[in-house]
Write a protein that holds these residues in place. Sequence first.
Motif, PDB file in Angstrom:
ATOM      1  N   ILE A 119       0.877  -1.174   0.000  1.00 14.43           N
ATOM      2  CA  ILE A 119       0.000   0.000   0.000  1.00 14.43           C
ATOM      3  C   ILE A 119       0.908   1.216   0.000  1.00 14.43           C
ATOM      4  CG2 ILE A 119      -1.797   1.254   1.227  1.00 14.43           C
ATOM      5  CD1 ILE A 119      -2.697  -1.356   2.461  1.00 14.43           C
ATOM      6  N   SER A 120       1.002   1.868  -1.150  1.00 11.03           N
ATOM      7  CA  SER A 120       1.939   2.975  -1.328  1.00 11.03           C
ATOM      8  C   SER A 120       3.341   2.457  -1.019  1.00 11.03           C
ATOM      9  CB  SER A 120       1.549   4.144  -0.417  1.00 11.03           C
ATOM     10  OG  SER A 120       2.385   5.254  -0.673  1.00 11.03           O
ATOM     11  N   ARG A 121       3.994   3.002  -0.019  1.00  7.75           N
ATOM     12  CA  ARG A 121       5.329   2.541   0.349  1.00  7.75           C
ATOM     13  C   ARG A 121       5.302   1.626   1.578  1.00  7.75           C
ATOM     14  NH1 ARG A 121       9.312   7.836  -0.315  1.00  7.75           N
ATOM     15  NH2 ARG A 121       8.889   8.202  -2.535  1.00  7.75           N
ATOM     16  N   ASP A 122       4.150   1.304   2.039  1.00  9.57           N
ATOM     17  CA  ASP A 122       4.029   0.467   3.230  1.00  9.57           C
ATOM     18  C   ASP A 122       3.840  -0.990   2.844  1.00  9.57           C
ATOM     19  OD1 ASP A 122       4.211   2.676   4.899  1.00  9.57           O
ATOM     20  OD2 ASP A 122       2.052   3.066   4.808  1.00  9.57           O
ATOM     21  N   VAL A 123       4.355  -1.858   3.702  1.00 10.55           N
ATOM     22  CA  VAL A 123       4.186  -3.304   3.540  1.00 10.55           C
ATOM     23  C   VAL A 123       3.312  -3.781   4.697  1.00 10.55           C
ATOM     24  CG1 VAL A 123       5.338  -5.533   3.468  1.00 10.55           C
ATOM     25  CG2 VAL A 123       6.425  -3.542   2.417  1.00 10.55           C
ATOM     26  N   VAL A 124       2.125  -4.267   4.342  1.00 13.48           N
ATOM     27  CA  VAL A 124       1.151  -4.679   5.354  1.00 13.48           C
ATOM     28  C   VAL A 124       0.958  -6.193   5.283  1.00 13.48           C
ATOM     29  CG1 VAL A 124      -1.203  -4.395   6.205  1.00 13.48           C
ATOM     30  CG2 VAL A 124      -0.006  -2.446   5.153  1.00 13.48           C
ATOM     31  N   GLU A 125       1.095  -6.853   6.426  1.00 12.20           N
ATOM     32  CA  GLU A 125       0.898  -8.302   6.448  1.00 12.20           C
ATOM     33  C   GLU A 125      -0.577  -8.646   6.283  1.00 12.20           C
ATOM     34  OE1 GLU A 125       2.544 -10.248   9.831  1.00 12.20           O
ATOM     35  OE2 GLU A 125       4.602  -9.612   9.424  1.00 12.20           O
ATOM     36  N   THR A 126      -0.851  -9.700   5.530  1.00 14.55           N
ATOM     37  CA  THR A 126      -2.217 -10.179   5.360  1.00 14.55           C
ATOM     38  C   THR A 126      -2.195 -11.660   4.991  1.00 14.55           C
ATOM     39  OG1 THR A 126      -4.298  -9.907   4.153  1.00 14.55           O
ATOM     40  CG2 THR A 126      -2.271  -9.511   2.931  1.00 14.55           C
ATOM     41  N   CYS A 127      -3.248 -12.360   5.361  1.00 11.58           N
ATOM     42  CA  CYS A 127      -3.342 -13.777   4.979  1.00 11.58           C
ATOM     43  C   CYS A 127      -4.564 -14.021   4.089  1.00 11.58           C
ATOM     44  CB  CYS A 127      -3.409 -14.654   6.233  1.00 11.58           C
ATOM     45  SG  CYS A 127      -4.805 -14.303   7.301  1.00 11.58           S
ATOM     46  N   VAL A 128      -5.207 -12.936   3.670  1.00 12.72           N
ATOM     47  CA  VAL A 128      -6.366 -13.040   2.778  1.00 12.72           C
ATOM     48  C   VAL A 128      -5.877 -13.239   1.347  1.00 12.72           C
ATOM     49  CG1 VAL A 128      -8.449 -11.920   1.934  1.00 12.72           C
ATOM     50  CG2 VAL A 128      -7.728 -11.585   4.317  1.00 12.72           C
ATOM     51  N   SER A 129      -6.326 -14.302   0.708  1.00  9.89           N
ATOM     52  CA  SER A 129      -5.802 -14.675  -0.612  1.00  9.89           C
ATOM     53  C   SER A 129      -5.954 -13.563  -1.650  1.00  9.89           C
ATOM     54  CB  SER A 129      -6.502 -15.947  -1.106  1.00  9.89           C
ATOM     55  OG  SER A 129      -7.903 -15.731  -1.225  1.00  9.89           O
ATOM     56  N   SER A 130      -7.074 -12.872  -1.620  1.00  7.52           N
ATOM     57  CA  SER A 130      -7.333 -11.848  -2.638  1.00  7.52           C
ATOM     58  C   SER A 130      -6.511 -10.578  -2.427  1.00  7.52           C
ATOM     59  CB  SER A 130      -8.827 -11.493  -2.655  1.00  7.52           C
ATOM     60  OG  SER A 130      -9.210 -10.982  -1.393  1.00  7.52           O
ATOM     61  N   LYS A 131      -5.888 -10.434  -1.268  1.00  2.97           N
ATOM     62  CA  LYS A 131      -5.138  -9.213  -0.956  1.00  2.97           C
ATOM     63  C   LYS A 131      -3.626  -9.411  -0.950  1.00  2.97           C
ATOM     64  CE  LYS A 131      -8.857  -7.115   1.772  1.00  2.97           C
ATOM     65  NZ  LYS A 131      -9.231  -6.529   3.078  1.00  2.97           N
ATOM     66  N   ILE A 132      -3.175 -10.641  -1.086  1.00  3.26           N
ATOM     67  CA  ILE A 132      -1.732 -10.909  -1.033  1.00  3.26           C
ATOM     68  C   ILE A 132      -1.074 -10.546  -2.365  1.00  3.26           C
ATOM     69  CG2 ILE A 132       0.020 -12.716  -0.858  1.00  3.26           C
ATOM     70  CD1 ILE A 132      -1.770 -14.158   1.130  1.00  3.26           C
ATOM     71  N   ASP A 133      -0.093  -9.637  -2.307  1.00  3.81           N
ATOM     72  CA  ASP A 133       0.687  -9.274  -3.494  1.00  3.81           C
ATOM     73  C   ASP A 133       2.012 -10.046  -3.543  1.00  3.81           C
ATOM     74  OD1 ASP A 133      -1.177  -7.338  -4.337  1.00  3.81           O
ATOM     75  OD2 ASP A 133      -0.339  -5.868  -2.947  1.00  3.81           O
ATOM     76  N   GLN A 134       2.606 -10.227  -2.386  1.00  2.28           N
ATOM     77  CA  GLN A 134       3.904 -10.882  -2.302  1.00  2.28           C
ATOM     78  C   GLN A 134       3.969 -11.751  -1.037  1.00  2.28           C
ATOM     79  OE1 GLN A 134       6.527  -7.446  -2.199  1.00  2.28           O
ATOM     80  NE2 GLN A 134       6.927  -7.570  -4.402  1.00  2.28           N
TER      81      GLN A 134
END
Length: 224
Positions: A119-134
């Motif tokens: 999200i912009s320059r931030d790296v946000v942890e997530t385990c939701v399949s549709s939101k994972i970029d990396q």
Amino acid sequence: MPQNKLLYLTASGVGMLTIGLIIVSFKLYDFSVKNNELKDKITLEKSIHQNQISEILKRYDSVNRNYSDGVSLVKKSATVRKVAPSGQLNFRKGKNTTAKEVEKKLSACNINARGVRLISRDVVETCVSSKIDQVRIRFTLEENRDLESGNKEIAIQIINPKKRLLALKGKSETQLVKEVYYDRLNTDACVFIDLYQHQLIVGDYKINLVHNGEVIGSTNFRVN
């Protein structure tokens, strides 16, 4: 009258002498009995002491023999280790593993993997399949003074819940190679791998770190 007195004295003297002899005889008999008892007691105690000494000597001989056998086994073992060919450690499944090969093997620890969203320059942890970029992978290459310092190629594999390797480069490459500079000390590393091109399914994903064709560490991360 004097004659009767003389007889009386004589009889008295004989009686006292007889009594004295009887007393002396009794004492001599008593002394003899006690002396025999004392001799028997001394003989018994001597026999007991001899038996105890014999038992102690037997135990000492047994301990000394066991110690000697143990020293001999240690010497034999040391001799066998000296003549073992090429420092071989084991022979499991027909493979010979040498001490040098064990010492020079790179290994990874403290492996941690998390799905992240940019999200912009931030790296946000997530385990939701549709939101994972990396997927962000952190690990430590363990200290090993027997290895050479320099860049180490670490290949990364990702296995989905269906036990299939994900294509991480193009459509066919199932592992992505990253270089990490290693200085023979504990070396921390962090790698990001793109996953946005994949249709992620729910389940546990396994990540393998591979160096020189061998898995040096693994971990899992969850996708919901």
